[in-house]
Design an enzyme around this catalytic site. Structure first.
Site: not given
Ligand code: ADP
Length: 177
Positions: A17-18, A39-41, A127, A129, A131
């Site tokens: 988890d980032i 998502g990660v944002d 990108s 997830g 995207y």
């Molecule tokens: P994008 O819109 O750029 O595709 P997303 O957030 O939907 O971004 O997905 C990008 C990646 O981040 C995916 O592989 C998703 O599984 C991952 N992700 C989601 N939450 C976390 C987290 N807490 N730490 C690391 N990676 C994450």
């Protein structure tokens, strides 16, 4: 965990988890509005608290939306990382520009980190997830961009890829090998 050495620096591929990373900066796969999302944002804004969003809003008020492939930097708020570098990945649509745009996300984020003199930075899989960039295409672009950047000597000693699930982790390990 998988480690690749490039000159004096190393790339470390980790499943995790980032928002919990202790690197000096973590990278957010943001969208152009910089207002947060899923998502990660969403995870980064939840864990980092409101100071991050305030700086994002001030940036957009001053400069407008962040274009695809570009990056900007804010505080890390309550995170262990001191900074969050926000970059906007391309939405997958089979255009020719998108591979370069995805590469630019990594290069421009690393450039910002190096300009600040940082030693360590962690990336998610930009990108792949919401995207919808296919993992088997995105992972080699990401790894190559980082390797290319590290060919020049900068302050950066460690670049982590923090990958949330098995499939993503495997794709990056394969790309690195
Ligand atoms: P994008 O819109 O750029 O595709 P997303 O957030 O939907 O971004 O997905 C990008 C990646 O981040 C995916 O592989 C998703 O599984 C991952 N992700 C989601 N939450 C976390 C987290 N807490 N730490 C690391 N990676 C994450």
């Amino acid at each position: 965990m998988e480690t690749v050495s490039v000159n004096q620096a190393k790339i470390i591929i980790i499943q995790g988890d980032i928002t919990r990373q202790k690197t000096e900066a973590i990278v957010n796969a943001a969208n152009s509005s910089l207002l947060g999302g899923g998502g990660v944002d969403g995870a980064i804004h939840r864990a980092g608290g409101p100071a991050i969003l305030e700086e994002c809003k001030a940036y957009v008020a001053k400069y407008g939306r962040l274009p695809t492939g570009q990056a900007m930097i804010t505080t890390g708020g309550n995170l262990l990382a001191k900074y969050v570098i926000h970059t906007v990945g391309p939405i997958y649509s089979k255009t020719k520009a998108q591979a370069q745009e995805l590469r630019n996300c990594y290069l421009n984020s690393l450039k910002l980190a190096a300009e600040k003199g940082l030693k360590s930075i962690a990336f998610p899989s930009i990108s792949t997830g919401a995207y919808r960039y296919p993992l088997d295409e995105a992972a080699p672009i990401a790894i190559k961009a980082v390797k290319d950047f590290l060919k020049e000597k900068t302050s950066i000693e460690e670049v982590d890829f923090i990958l949330f699930n098995d499939e993503t982790y495997e794709a990056y390990v394969n790309a690195a090998r």
